[in-house]
Design a protein around this motif. Structure first.
Motif, mmCIF file in Angstrom:
data_model
loop_
_atom_site.group_PDB
_atom_site.id
_atom_site.type_symbol
_atom_site.label_atom_id
_atom_site.label_comp_id
_atom_site.label_asym_id
_atom_site.label_seq_id
_atom_site.Cartn_x
_atom_site.Cartn_y
_atom_site.Cartn_z
ATOM 1 N N ALA A 44 -1.449 -4.595 14.504
ATOM 2 C CA ALA A 44 -0.043 -4.454 14.341
ATOM 3 C C ALA A 44 0.129 -3.829 15.841
ATOM 4 O O ALA A 44 -0.762 -2.990 16.039
ATOM 5 C CB ALA A 44 0.559 -3.644 13.173
ATOM 6 N N ASP A 60 2.062 -8.899 14.366
ATOM 7 C CA ASP A 60 2.839 -8.276 13.884
ATOM 8 C C ASP A 60 3.408 -6.823 14.646
ATOM 9 O O ASP A 60 2.645 -6.283 15.227
ATOM 10 C CB ASP A 60 2.848 -7.414 12.516
ATOM 11 N N ALA A 88 2.592 0.933 6.305
ATOM 12 C CA ALA A 88 2.626 -0.604 5.862
ATOM 13 C C ALA A 88 1.641 -1.279 6.713
ATOM 14 O O ALA A 88 0.738 -2.005 6.312
ATOM 15 C CB ALA A 88 3.764 -1.175 5.996
ATOM 16 N N ALA A 89 1.475 -1.096 8.050
ATOM 17 C CA ALA A 89 0.417 -1.861 8.789
ATOM 18 C C ALA A 89 -1.077 -1.626 8.434
ATOM 19 O O ALA A 89 -1.852 -2.341 8.310
ATOM 20 C CB ALA A 89 0.802 -1.597 10.190
ATOM 21 N N PRO A 108 -8.410 -4.716 11.591
ATOM 22 C CA PRO A 108 -7.536 -3.836 10.923
ATOM 23 C C PRO A 108 -7.149 -2.514 11.860
ATOM 24 O O PRO A 108 -7.885 -1.540 11.901
ATOM 25 C CB PRO A 108 -8.255 -3.111 9.751
ATOM 26 N N GLN A 162 -8.820 -10.833 13.463
ATOM 27 C CA GLN A 162 -7.796 -10.040 12.497
ATOM 28 C C GLN A 162 -8.473 -8.699 12.001
ATOM 29 O O GLN A 162 -8.617 -8.535 10.795
ATOM 30 C CB GLN A 162 -7.736 -11.119 11.062
ATOM 31 N N GLU A 187 -1.928 -0.408 5.761
ATOM 32 C CA GLU A 187 -2.033 -1.022 4.239
ATOM 33 C C GLU A 187 -2.474 -2.605 4.412
ATOM 34 O O GLU A 187 -3.273 -3.056 3.863
ATOM 35 C CB GLU A 187 -0.802 -0.907 3.425
ATOM 36 N N ARG A 188 -1.873 -3.236 5.439
ATOM 37 C CA ARG A 188 -2.060 -4.582 5.540
ATOM 38 C C ARG A 188 -3.453 -4.863 6.164
ATOM 39 O O ARG A 188 -3.928 -6.043 5.788
ATOM 40 C CB ARG A 188 -0.901 -5.420 6.495
ATOM 41 N N ARG A 189 -4.111 -4.117 6.796
ATOM 42 C CA ARG A 189 -5.345 -4.315 7.379
ATOM 43 C C ARG A 189 -5.531 -5.364 8.219
ATOM 44 O O ARG A 189 -6.304 -6.256 8.107
ATOM 45 C CB ARG A 189 -6.427 -4.293 6.330
ATOM 46 N N ARG A 190 -4.405 -5.913 8.928
ATOM 47 C CA ARG A 190 -4.488 -6.576 10.177
ATOM 48 C C ARG A 190 -3.578 -6.063 11.372
ATOM 49 O O ARG A 190 -3.053 -5.077 11.130
ATOM 50 C CB ARG A 190 -4.081 -8.037 9.584
#
Ligand SMILES: Cc1ncc(C[n+]2csc(CCOP(=O)(O)OP(=O)(O)O)c2C)c(N)n1
Ligand SMILES: [Mg+2]
Length: 569
Positions: free
Chosen positions: A536, A512, A528-529, A466, A464, A531-534
């Motif tokens: 994409a 994602d 957005a990706a 970033p 997971q 920001e999510r720090r996982r």
């Protein structure tokens, strides 16, 4: 302080790595190295990052080492493991990246029996490492690893290989462990005084002197001394692709990137017209110098700082060789250089004038595709400064080299230009994300590279990490197709890929993923990706390189008119 340790060779090996402060090992397990994994099982402080092929493990360690300016560690096994690792090592060897390769080997008793996985490992590693050591007993492992690390870091950094037969991994022994230094550079030698004086005299007489900064500035941590010399002596500063980040590119004396792959017209022209060029920590090959025209081989005084004496001045006959550490040598030159504020002001004014009139973008391409230069600009705007960028060769490299301006000095943009191997950025992003900087990673990748390195999405998802992968898809091996377009009459052959859906591949790993059609959509998705720090994966349709020619100086010349030959390397 030294300490005694008793255990198997595998356990000693793990303890030595910890003693050297090396806590991350990229690798793939194999039959000959299982004992080492058993040692790792009981040592949670030593993090093993399972990659899915050894080439990817090397690329991950390579990006980890570049991002942290540290030694990277890779562990592979005999046979398929070592042969695959070689595929990644060419880049690190050419790009001066220090790596420790620990390769397990077959039992010494099995040598010459045609054992499964048997291969002459020292011979295999010879072309892609600067040193190969074979362990002959468990007790000697600490000394062997210490020597290997010292050699990886000394002079021009590069990969080294330590080969450990499986019976040595199993052998119980008593060993003395002591701390092993791993900082870069291990020493700071200076060129002979006469050479420094010679350059100082030439600099005094020069009208338009420039510095071309390469990757050696990063390795030596020479940022402050580079800028001090430039400002004092009034020298404009260009960087090679590997040198990007050697100077704040918003600095008044910064020219941006020079060379054939991603060099800006401003930098290429300014360096071509300089009357003195100081090359610092760069191979200064045909790609870095746009076919030895920036700077030219004739009519310009060239001096070259390089830690490897054989490289200092190698490609510029009659130049002033300055064999030494970049930071120490730049500092010694700054001490000798006469302050010339007028020359500094003139250079800054000229750069300002020329920056105001950038070369027009190439344009072209189908309406369904996004201009890669605009994609890079949109990514730069949304990602800001606090991001590590790792990129593939092909479309991303020249566009990022030219268009991604780095503010504060540091190696936050990793473009593998040692060999420019495809398949680097997918695993490389994994290494960069684990380098301990705390910044997310933006990986700018290509469809051809995905086909070589899709397996690296699995560790990105498993851990997971970033990482936002932005894949520039043109449905082709576009770089080679552009060569066919420009120099072989458009006879495209084996450069067209079939259509495939990248987002489905990414989702298969639980990542994602989306495909974007416009720049605004791209910016929103990346924002957005990040920001999510996982992980994409965002797919962007781009034109073939021949439809919108990237800032590859010889290609642009060839597109403008006949008579410009194919660039040779
Ligand atoms: C491992 C490897 N094999 C072959 C090459 C030669 N090569 C250079 S660029 C290129 C095409 C790259 O295609 P892609 O990755 O899709 O990028 P694009 O140029 O299409 O943007 C090839 C085959 C290489 N650089 N690395
Ligand atoms: Mg492509």
């Amino acid at each position: 302080m030294a300490r005694q340790f008793s255990g198997t060779g595998a356990e000693i090996l793990a303890e030595v790595l910890l003693e050297a402060g090396l806590d991350t090992v990229f690798g793939v397990p194999g039959d000959t190295g299982v004992a080492f994994y058993d040692a790792l099982y009981r040592r949670p402080r030593l993090r093993h990052v399972l990659m899915n092929d050894e080439r990817g493990a090397v690329f991950a360690a390579d990006a980890f080492a570049r991002r942290g300016n540290a030694l990277g560690v890779v562990e592979v096994s005999s046979g398929g493991g070592v042969t695959f690792a070689v595929g990644g090592l060419g880049e690190a060897y050419a790009a001066s990246v220090p790596l420790l390769i620990v390769a397990s080997d077959i039992h010494r008793r099995s040598r010459g029996t045609g054992a499964l996985t048997e291969i002459d490992q020292p011979a295999l590693f010879r072309a892609v490492t600067k040193w190969q050591g074979v362990a002959s007993g468990a007790a000697e492992l600490p000394r062997l690893i210490e020597e290997a690390i010292a050699r990886a870091l000394a002079g021009r950094p590069a990969p080294v290989a330590v080969i450990v037969p499986e019976d040595v991994l199993d052998e119980p022994a008593q060993a003395e462990l002591r701390p092993i230094p791993t900082s870069l550079p291990p020493s700071r030698p200076l060129p002979p005084r006469e050479a420094l004086d010679r350059l100082a005299t030439a600099l005094d007489r020069a009208r338009r002197p420039v510095i071309v900064a390469g990757g050696g500035v990063h390795l030596s941590g020479a940022y402050a001394d580079l800028i001090a010399l430039a400002e004092r002596a009034g020298m404009a500063v260009a960087t090679t692709v590997h040198g990007k980040g050697a100077i704040d590119e918003d600095h008044a004396l910064s020219l941006g990137t020079v060379g054939a792959n991603g060099g800006s017209p401003l930098a290429n022209r300014y360096v071509a017209e300089a009357d003195l060029a100081l090359l610092v920590g760069t191979r200064a090959n045909a790609t870095d110098t746009d076919g030895f025209t920036s700077p030219p081989r004739q009519g310009t005084t060239v001096a070259q700082i390089d830690i490897e004496p054989g490289r200092a001045g190698r490609n510029y006959p009659g130049s002033i060789p300055l064999p030494g550490d970049a930071q120490a040598t730049l500092a010694a030159l700054a001490e000798r250089a006469r302050p010339d504020p007028a020359r500094a002001a003139e250079a800054a004014a000229e750069i300002r004038r020329r920056r105001a009139h950038p070369a027009p973008p190439a344009g072209g391409g189908s309406p369904a595709a996004l201009d890669p230069a605009a994609v890079v600009a949109a990514l730069r705007a949304v990602a800001g400064d606090d991001v590590t960028v790792v990129a593939d060769c092909g479309t991303p490299t020249p566009h990022l080299a030219c268009g991604w301006r780095l503010r504060s000095p540091g190696r936050r943009l990793i473009l593998p230009r040692g060999h420019g191997p495809m398949g680097y950025a997918y695993p490389g992003a994994v290494g960069a994300a684990l380098a301990g900087t705390g910044t997310p990673v933006l990986a700018v990748t290509t469809d051809g590279s995905l086909l070589m390195a899709a397996g690296a999405l699995e560790p990105a998802a498993r851990l997971q990490l970033p990482i936002v992968y932005v894949q520039l898809s043109n449905g082709s091996l576009g770089w080679i197709k552009a060569l066919q377009h420009l120099y072989y009459g458009g006879r495209y052959y084996s450069t067209q890929l079939s259509t495939f859906d990248t987002t489905t591949i990414a989702r298969g790993f639980g990542i994602d993923s989306c495909r974007v059609r416009g720049l605004d959509e791209l910016a929103a998705a990346v924002d957005a990706a990040l920001e999510r720090r996982r992980p994409a994966v965002i797919e962007v349709p781009v034109p073939d390189e021949h439809e919108a020619i990237p800032p590859v100086a010889p290609w642009r010349r060839a597109a403008e008119g006949p008579g410009s030959g194919r660039p040779t390397y």
